[in-house]
Design a protein around this motif. Structure first.
Motif, mmCIF file in Angstrom:
data_model
loop_
_atom_site.group_PDB
_atom_site.id
_atom_site.type_symbol
_atom_site.label_atom_id
_atom_site.label_comp_id
_atom_site.label_asym_id
_atom_site.label_seq_id
_atom_site.Cartn_x
_atom_site.Cartn_y
_atom_site.Cartn_z
ATOM 1 N N GLU A 1 87.715 59.607 90.017
ATOM 2 C CA GLU A 1 87.518 60.274 91.397
ATOM 3 C C GLU A 1 86.066 60.179 91.597
ATOM 4 N N PHE A 2 85.742 59.916 93.013
ATOM 5 C CA PHE A 2 84.287 59.661 93.621
ATOM 6 C C PHE A 2 83.497 60.733 92.991
ATOM 7 N N GLU A 3 84.132 62.001 93.280
ATOM 8 C CA GLU A 3 83.021 63.230 92.844
ATOM 9 C C GLU A 3 82.762 63.326 91.367
ATOM 10 N N ARG A 4 83.472 62.558 90.407
ATOM 11 C CA ARG A 4 83.234 62.897 89.031
ATOM 12 C C ARG A 4 82.473 61.631 88.577
ATOM 13 N N LEU A 5 81.892 60.948 89.309
ATOM 14 C CA LEU A 5 81.116 59.575 88.986
ATOM 15 C C LEU A 5 79.484 59.612 89.275
ATOM 16 N N GLU A 6 78.652 59.004 88.515
ATOM 17 C CA GLU A 6 77.368 58.796 88.648
ATOM 18 C C GLU A 6 76.986 57.353 88.335
ATOM 19 N N ALA A 7 75.862 56.972 89.028
ATOM 20 C CA ALA A 7 75.596 55.501 89.159
ATOM 21 C C ALA A 7 73.890 55.414 88.827
ATOM 22 N N LYS A 8 73.910 54.067 88.143
ATOM 23 C CA LYS A 8 72.480 53.781 87.762
ATOM 24 C C LYS A 8 72.136 52.322 88.131
ATOM 25 N N ILE A 9 71.016 52.037 88.677
ATOM 26 C CA ILE A 9 70.954 50.503 88.980
ATOM 27 C C ILE A 9 70.838 49.802 87.744
ATOM 28 N N THR A 10 71.280 48.464 87.622
ATOM 29 C CA THR A 10 71.278 47.685 86.432
ATOM 30 C C THR A 10 69.912 46.699 86.736
ATOM 31 N N ALA A 11 69.769 46.274 85.515
ATOM 32 C CA ALA A 11 68.555 45.106 85.610
ATOM 33 C C ALA A 11 68.732 43.959 86.690
ATOM 34 N N GLN A 12 70.125 43.591 86.874
ATOM 35 C CA GLN A 12 70.654 42.744 87.882
ATOM 36 C C GLN A 12 70.268 43.036 89.235
ATOM 37 N N GLY A 13 70.423 44.439 89.387
ATOM 38 C CA GLY A 13 70.422 45.095 90.660
ATOM 39 C C GLY A 13 69.004 45.259 91.044
ATOM 40 N N ILE A 14 68.008 45.289 89.791
ATOM 41 C CA ILE A 14 66.643 45.409 90.308
ATOM 42 C C ILE A 14 65.992 44.120 90.514
ATOM 43 N N ARG A 15 66.439 42.866 90.062
ATOM 44 C CA ARG A 15 66.157 41.828 90.275
ATOM 45 C C ARG A 15 66.622 41.292 91.714
ATOM 46 N N LEU A 16 67.711 41.794 91.995
ATOM 47 C CA LEU A 16 68.170 41.612 93.512
ATOM 48 C C LEU A 16 67.330 42.321 94.552
ATOM 49 N N LEU A 17 67.033 43.374 94.220
ATOM 50 C CA LEU A 17 65.844 44.295 95.091
ATOM 51 C C LEU A 17 64.395 43.306 95.127
ATOM 52 N N ALA A 18 64.122 42.717 93.950
ATOM 53 C CA ALA A 18 62.684 42.028 93.773
ATOM 54 C C ALA A 18 62.795 40.780 94.356
ATOM 55 N N GLY A 19 63.957 40.227 94.872
ATOM 56 C CA GLY A 19 64.028 38.978 95.491
ATOM 57 C C GLY A 19 64.304 37.878 94.840
ATOM 58 N N THR A 20 64.363 38.105 93.484
ATOM 59 C CA THR A 20 64.603 36.838 92.623
ATOM 60 C C THR A 20 66.172 36.530 92.580
ATOM 61 N N LEU A 21 67.129 37.398 93.119
ATOM 62 C CA LEU A 21 68.629 36.745 93.425
ATOM 63 C C LEU A 21 68.675 37.363 94.513
ATOM 64 N N THR A 22 69.655 36.524 95.323
ATOM 65 C CA THR A 22 70.240 36.866 96.678
ATOM 66 C C THR A 22 71.432 37.050 96.841
ATOM 67 N N ASP A 23 71.991 37.983 97.615
ATOM 68 C CA ASP A 23 73.331 38.024 98.144
ATOM 69 C C ASP A 23 73.356 38.682 99.501
ATOM 70 N N GLU A 24 73.988 37.650 99.947
ATOM 71 C CA GLU A 24 74.444 37.884 101.501
ATOM 72 C C GLU A 24 75.020 39.236 101.913
ATOM 73 N N CYS A 25 75.473 39.904 100.846
ATOM 74 C CA CYS A 25 76.361 41.078 101.114
ATOM 75 C C CYS A 25 75.360 42.435 100.763
ATOM 76 N N VAL A 26 74.138 42.233 100.514
ATOM 77 C CA VAL A 26 73.234 43.354 100.493
ATOM 78 C C VAL A 26 71.841 43.013 101.029
ATOM 79 N N GLU A 27 71.562 43.864 102.040
ATOM 80 C CA GLU A 27 70.337 43.689 102.841
ATOM 81 C C GLU A 27 69.201 44.574 102.089
ATOM 82 N N VAL A 28 68.265 43.836 101.620
ATOM 83 C CA VAL A 28 67.281 44.218 100.944
ATOM 84 C C VAL A 28 65.949 44.607 101.416
#
Length: 108
Positions: free
Chosen positions: A81-108
């Motif tokens: 269930e949504f209320e029982r979850l927690e999240a953490k960014i991954t190394a791939q997520g950090i690369r996406l935000l840094a611009g070394t990866l691209t994904d048309e489904c994520v606005e950076v």
């Protein structure tokens, strides 16, 4: 352009924006897991259903890790269930935000 096409484009744009907002929020808290319900408060003006859709996509894409709060065991939105979850960014997520990866489904 008809109304249905316009609504589809708006929803697609909202999905991309929401994905980016969630990723930027997690990036600020990069070294810690954050409860999804707290992320929901940080991403204002977005429905729970939209956030769930984005969290599911970002997890499946490998941009964030999900775990159950009490057990700290890795899981998915489909299994916990949504209320029982927690999240953490991954190394791939950090690369996406840094611009070394691209994904048309994520606005950076």
């Amino acid at each position: 352009m008809d109304r249905e096409t316009l609504n589809k484009r708006i929803n697609a744009g909202n999905f991309v924006e929401t994905n980016g907002s969630i990723m930027r929020t997690l990036n600020v808290l990069a070294t810690k897991y954050s409860r999804l319900k707290d992320i929901r408060y940080a991403v204002s003006g977005v429905s729970k259903a939209e956030i769930e859709t984005s969290i599911n996509y970002l997890n499946e894409a490998g941009y964030l890790h999900l775990r159950e709060i009490d057990s700290r065991q890795a899981t998915t939105l489909a299994d916990t269930e949504f209320e029982r979850l927690e999240a953490k960014i991954t190394a791939q997520g950090i690369r996406l935000l840094a611009g070394t990866l691209t994904d048309e489904c994520v606005e950076v």
